[in-house]
Design an enzyme around this catalytic site. Sequence first.
Site, PDB file in Angstrom:
ATOM      1  N   SER A  48      -1.306  -3.348  10.198  1.00 32.91           N
ATOM      2  CA  SER A  48      -1.014  -4.299   9.250  1.00 32.91           C
ATOM      3  C   SER A  48       0.453  -5.076   9.452  1.00 32.91           C
ATOM      4  CB  SER A  48      -0.701  -3.400   7.976  1.00 32.91           C
ATOM      5  OG  SER A  48      -1.784  -2.790   7.450  1.00 32.91           O
ATOM      6  N   ALA A  49       0.319  -6.406   9.165  1.00 34.03           N
ATOM      7  CA  ALA A  49       1.571  -7.514   9.360  1.00 34.03           C
ATOM      8  C   ALA A  49       1.776  -7.532  11.079  1.00 34.03           C
ATOM      9  CB  ALA A  49       2.560  -7.029   8.515  1.00 34.03           C
ATOM     10  N   CYS A  50       0.718  -7.053  11.976  1.00 31.76           N
ATOM     11  CA  CYS A  50       1.163  -7.304  13.226  1.00 31.76           C
ATOM     12  C   CYS A  50       0.253  -8.601  13.762  1.00 31.76           C
ATOM     13  CB  CYS A  50       0.728  -6.172  13.913  1.00 31.76           C
ATOM     14  SG  CYS A  50       1.907  -4.785  13.427  1.00 31.76           S
ATOM     15  N   THR A  67      -4.149 -12.410  11.189  1.00 36.54           N
ATOM     16  CA  THR A  67      -4.476 -13.644  10.413  1.00 36.54           C
ATOM     17  C   THR A  67      -3.961 -14.787  11.264  1.00 36.54           C
ATOM     18  OG1 THR A  67      -4.196 -12.598   8.278  1.00 36.54           O
ATOM     19  CG2 THR A  67      -4.092 -14.989   8.233  1.00 36.54           C
ATOM     20  N   ASN A  68      -2.734 -14.547  11.774  1.00 37.46           N
ATOM     21  CA  ASN A  68      -2.260 -15.834  12.721  1.00 37.46           C
ATOM     22  C   ASN A  68      -3.212 -15.915  13.898  1.00 37.46           C
ATOM     23  OD1 ASN A  68       0.691 -16.648  12.228  1.00 37.46           O
ATOM     24  ND2 ASN A  68       0.411 -14.684  11.331  1.00 37.46           N
ATOM     25  N   ARG A 117       0.890  -1.140   0.078  1.00 41.22           N
ATOM     26  CA  ARG A 117      -0.005   0.055  -0.131  1.00 41.22           C
ATOM     27  C   ARG A 117       0.894   1.293   0.147  1.00 41.22           C
ATOM     28  NH1 ARG A 117      -1.940   0.878   4.337  1.00 41.22           N
ATOM     29  NH2 ARG A 117      -1.300  -0.839   5.528  1.00 41.22           N
ATOM     30  N   ASN A 162      -0.502 -17.748  22.374  1.00 39.08           N
ATOM     31  CA  ASN A 162      -1.471 -16.540  22.646  1.00 39.08           C
ATOM     32  C   ASN A 162      -2.966 -17.121  23.020  1.00 39.08           C
ATOM     33  OD1 ASN A 162       0.630 -14.720  21.704  1.00 39.08           O
ATOM     34  ND2 ASN A 162       0.017 -14.867  19.782  1.00 39.08           N
ATOM     35  N   LYS A 176      -9.673  -2.686   1.670  1.00 41.28           N
ATOM     36  CA  LYS A 176      -9.539  -1.449   2.482  1.00 41.28           C
ATOM     37  C   LYS A 176     -10.226  -0.169   2.225  1.00 41.28           C
ATOM     38  CE  LYS A 176      -6.945  -3.699   5.210  1.00 41.28           C
ATOM     39  NZ  LYS A 176      -5.864  -4.217   5.206  1.00 41.28           N
ATOM     40  N   SER A 231       5.056 -10.263   0.621  1.00 41.72           N
ATOM     41  CA  SER A 231       4.568 -11.057  -0.247  1.00 41.72           C
ATOM     42  C   SER A 231       3.211 -11.870   0.322  1.00 41.72           C
ATOM     43  CB  SER A 231       5.537 -12.279  -0.695  1.00 41.72           C
ATOM     44  OG  SER A 231       6.068 -12.750   0.457  1.00 41.72           O
ATOM     45  N   ARG A 232       2.158 -12.124  -0.361  1.00 39.23           N
ATOM     46  CA  ARG A 232       0.833 -12.472   0.233  1.00 39.23           C
ATOM     47  C   ARG A 232       0.350 -13.566  -0.478  1.00 39.23           C
ATOM     48  NH1 ARG A 232      -1.600  -8.792   4.162  1.00 39.23           N
ATOM     49  NH2 ARG A 232      -0.011  -7.296   4.533  1.00 39.23           N
ATOM     50  N   ASP A 254      -9.361  -9.828   8.761  1.00 37.25           N
ATOM     51  CA  ASP A 254      -8.856  -8.384   8.584  1.00 37.25           C
ATOM     52  C   ASP A 254      -9.763  -7.329   8.905  1.00 37.25           C
ATOM     53  OD1 ASP A 254      -6.392  -6.980   7.631  1.00 37.25           O
ATOM     54  OD2 ASP A 254      -7.857  -6.324   5.955  1.00 37.25           O
ATOM     55  N   TYR A 310      -1.578  -3.461  -6.831  1.00 33.01           N
ATOM     56  CA  TYR A 310      -1.384  -4.288  -5.509  1.00 33.01           C
ATOM     57  C   TYR A 310      -2.462  -4.103  -4.613  1.00 33.01           C
ATOM     58  CZ  TYR A 310       1.297  -6.750  -2.053  1.00 33.01           C
ATOM     59  OH  TYR A 310       1.580  -7.532  -1.239  1.00 33.01           O
ATOM     60  N   GLY A 311      -2.753  -5.359  -3.951  1.00 32.96           N
ATOM     61  CA  GLY A 311      -3.530  -5.358  -2.857  1.00 32.96           C
ATOM     62  C   GLY A 311      -4.441  -4.550  -2.450  1.00 32.96           C
ATOM     63  N   ARG A 337       2.861  -3.519  17.770  1.00 33.24           N
ATOM     64  CA  ARG A 337       4.042  -4.156  17.646  1.00 33.24           C
ATOM     65  C   ARG A 337       5.121  -3.358  18.269  1.00 33.24           C
ATOM     66  NH1 ARG A 337       6.746  -7.768  14.036  1.00 33.24           N
ATOM     67  NH2 ARG A 337       4.812  -8.149  12.898  1.00 33.24           N
ATOM     68  N   HIS A 365     -10.417  -2.320  11.419  1.00 31.85           N
ATOM     69  CA  HIS A 365      -9.434  -3.150  10.803  1.00 31.85           C
ATOM     70  C   HIS A 365      -9.151  -4.349  11.991  1.00 31.85           C
ATOM     71  CE1 HIS A 365      -5.129  -3.366   9.352  1.00 31.85           C
ATOM     72  NE2 HIS A 365      -5.871  -4.096   8.844  1.00 31.85           N
TER      73      HIS A 365
HETATM   74  P1  GTP Z   1      -2.188  -7.629   7.328  1.00 29.92           P
HETATM   75  O1  GTP Z   1      -2.895  -8.819   6.536  1.00 29.92           O
HETATM   76  O2  GTP Z   1      -1.189  -6.778   6.872  1.00 29.92           O
HETATM   77  O3  GTP Z   1      -3.471  -6.596   7.870  1.00 29.92           O
HETATM   78  O4  GTP Z   1      -1.391  -8.380   8.546  1.00 29.92           O
HETATM   79  P2  GTP Z   1      -2.112  -9.266   9.886  1.00 29.92           P
HETATM   80  O5  GTP Z   1      -2.098  -8.518  10.913  1.00 29.92           O
HETATM   81  O6  GTP Z   1      -2.937 -10.427   9.536  1.00 29.92           O
HETATM   82  O7  GTP Z   1      -0.709 -10.138  10.361  1.00 29.92           O
HETATM   83  P3  GTP Z   1      -0.265 -11.558  10.247  1.00 29.92           P
HETATM   84  O8  GTP Z   1      -1.082 -12.484  11.027  1.00 29.92           O
HETATM   85  O9  GTP Z   1      -0.096 -11.759   8.942  1.00 29.92           O
HETATM   86  O10 GTP Z   1       1.130 -11.605  10.740  1.00 29.92           O
HETATM   87  C1  GTP Z   1       2.190 -10.748  10.491  1.00 29.92           C
HETATM   88  C2  GTP Z   1       3.558 -11.298  10.787  1.00 29.92           C
HETATM   89  O11 GTP Z   1       3.643 -11.247  12.397  1.00 29.92           O
HETATM   90  C3  GTP Z   1       3.942 -12.380  10.442  1.00 29.92           C
HETATM   91  O12 GTP Z   1       5.444 -12.534   9.999  1.00 29.92           O
HETATM   92  C4  GTP Z   1       3.611 -13.250  11.473  1.00 29.92           C
HETATM   93  O13 GTP Z   1       4.868 -14.490  11.486  1.00 29.92           O
HETATM   94  C5  GTP Z   1       4.177 -12.457  12.700  1.00 29.92           C
HETATM   95  N1  GTP Z   1       3.474 -12.872  13.980  1.00 29.92           N
HETATM   96  C6  GTP Z   1       2.024 -13.167  14.022  1.00 29.92           C
HETATM   97  N2  GTP Z   1       1.532 -13.419  15.331  1.00 29.92           N
HETATM   98  C7  GTP Z   1       2.763 -13.323  15.992  1.00 29.92           C
HETATM   99  C8  GTP Z   1       3.053 -13.590  17.361  1.00 29.92           C
HETATM  100  O14 GTP Z   1       2.233 -14.316  18.182  1.00 29.92           O
HETATM  101  N3  GTP Z   1       4.334 -13.291  17.839  1.00 29.92           N
HETATM  102  C9  GTP Z   1       5.485 -13.122  16.921  1.00 29.92           C
HETATM  103  N4  GTP Z   1       6.923 -12.878  17.370  1.00 29.92           N
HETATM  104  N5  GTP Z   1       5.105 -12.862  15.496  1.00 29.92           N
HETATM  105  C10 GTP Z   1       3.763 -12.986  15.041  1.00 29.92           C
HETATM  106  C1  SPV Z   2      -2.870  -4.335   5.177  1.00 28.88           C
HETATM  107  O1  SPV Z   2      -1.946  -3.862   4.792  1.00 28.88           O
HETATM  108  O2  SPV Z   2      -3.417  -4.218   6.295  1.00 28.88           O
HETATM  109  C2  SPV Z   2      -3.620  -5.585   4.422  1.00 28.88           C
HETATM  110  C3  SPV Z   2      -2.830  -5.676   3.171  1.00 28.88           C
HETATM  111  O3  SPV Z   2      -4.239  -6.279   4.930  1.00 28.88           O
HETATM  112  S1  SPV Z   2      -3.809  -4.851   1.868  1.00 28.88           S
HETATM  113  O4  SPV Z   2      -5.024  -5.429   1.356  1.00 28.88           O
HETATM  114  O5  SPV Z   2      -2.615  -4.469   1.092  1.00 28.88           O
HETATM  115  O6  SPV Z   2      -4.001  -3.547   2.618  1.00 28.88           O
HETATM  116 MN    MN Z   3      -5.065  -5.607   7.030  1.00 33.63          MN
END
Ligand code: GTP
Ligand code: SPV
Ligand code: MN
Length: 590
Positions: free
Chosen positions: A254-256, A259-260, A75, A500, A212, A372-373, A281, A203-204, A404, A232
Amino acid sequence: MLTQERPTTHRGLLQWVDEMARMCKPDRIVWCDGSAEEAKLLTQQAVADGVFETLNPEKRPDSYLHRSNPNDVARVEELTVICSPTKEEAGPTNNWMAPDEAYRKLGAIFDGSMKGRTMYVVPYIMGPAGSPFTKVGIELTDSIYVALSMGKMSRMGKVALDRLGAGGDFNKGLHSVADCDPKRRWICHFPQDNTIWSVGSGYGGNALLGKKCLALRIASTYARREGWLAEHMMILEATSPEGERRYVAAAFPSACGKTNFAMLVPPPLFSGWKLRTVGDDIAWMRVGEDGRLWAVNPEFGYFGVAPGTNMKTNPNAMRTVASNSFFTNVALTADGDVWWEGMDGPIPEDLIDWKGNPWTPASGEKAAHPNSRFTTPMSNNPVLSAFADDPRGVPIDAIIFGGRRATTVPLVLQSFDWKHGVYLGSTMGSETTAAAAGQVGVVRRDPMAMLPFLGYDMGSYFQHWLDMEARIPRPPKIFMVNWFRKGADGRFLWPGFSENMRVLKWILDRSAGKAGANETPIGYTPRESDLDLRELDARKGDVAEALSIDLPAWTRELETQADWYRSLGGTLPASLESRRQSLLEHISRS
Ligand code: GTP
Ligand code: SPV
Ligand code: MN
């Protein structure tokens, strides 16, 4: 089926498509119906065009690799604009452009941008079919990758035209990759017109306009006006061994970790628990007749971060992407499968990196792009909640904010009350990630994980959150978590991922008025004895350190929050600033 027939009598829609086509000048217009045959034909076309590379059907059935333009991998927040009638409505945290200027500027780029290309008309709904939550959007795009991805990420095609009928309201999304020039790239939102214009990126979040752009930026303006929340947030269902079913919604930037967390597999000690994904999401939340807050996931698929995903961190995601998935900017193995940093097993030999070049560990760069996704429909998820498609949504017991943060913020904290919870969300900080272009790893305020996704003024958004309290007779409890606190030697203090569950259990117990806690000046935290830590593999002292509240560090934290609040101007609710001050006084007295 690909057809030139126009499968609707909606005059407003037909006129708009004609008007946009006159501007963009595509060679062909294709209305998508969302059928399996259509997806098959379009996929074949995408392979023929070189947009997709077919993965080994034995290793990864029905799956494709897409490499984006290397200048177009995340983004772009500086180029994302809220074009409300006045700058004040967009507020100090958003880029703003006057609507007529934006239409003119982008119109010049859209003019003729689809010459020689096909314009796909992609009707979609955000939200379950038949739900009062649901919104209709139409995305016009010259990207076959976007058209196909919308088919995985949303309920796409006939279902949307049926919902729209002959005269319903719909979001007008116009998208062209044009020449993919970062200097001619804009993602513009016109909330007053229910319109999105996105140009110059494929992109995404820049290009899949239902996600979004519509489900957060535009929807947040509706949510404020209509008294609900567009957030979000992931949504997780947890059923205890006793059979009690509960739901949490969690906002992490994002990426925090959304999804996990949404696909969490409990550790063996908690094997009696059943965890199920509702969403990963986005959550739309409304007050139900029972006075509780009910949430739906408006999406139908996951656009998830690939790196770091493996059978240990997120086995359910690995199973979800085992087939019928797209992969964007990951590495390719010699036998036609995908690979990314952090995947299980040894690094395969003879990898092709995300840019399409031969790669070895010695090359000093990542084989897969850090952002990458995978793109995969939620129906692939082996732990999908039976209620993920329920038009009523699910009732939320706890809201969780999380960032984070290497320091200061404890593993988990419960707010004293709703207002304090809003304060915690509004001051949330997080280190930036690869999900957005720009520097990675710098702490910034990302309130409610919505900084890049709010469609209006931030102070007014906080007021809206405060106002929601009176509308929700049985509100969820509000918590804050931080899986990412580090020790002095730089390693994570908390093992995270499946562990967790231990924090989630405390959150659910607290929401039900059960577990114990320590009252600190900044909120309730569990003592070590309040968490079930049996069988936890962690170094001695780490958990205590992860849970600890360092009051001098919190004094500094609260002091820097003053600058953040000041930057939001006159719409910041006064009660939040006075809360900040009283918390500071509380710390200094303790
Ligand atoms: P967006 O799709 O961008 O909104 O991201 P998201 O919030 O869904 O994040 P996602 O679950 O994809 O995790 C992003 C990164 O955080 C990955 O590299 C995971 O491995 C890492 N991660 C997720 N959960 C944990 C955790 O509990 N501990 C640690 N250390 N890393 C984590
Ligand atoms: C984010 O960045 O929070 C995502 C990926 O979920 S995107 O769809 O590119 O916004
Ligand atoms: Mn997101």
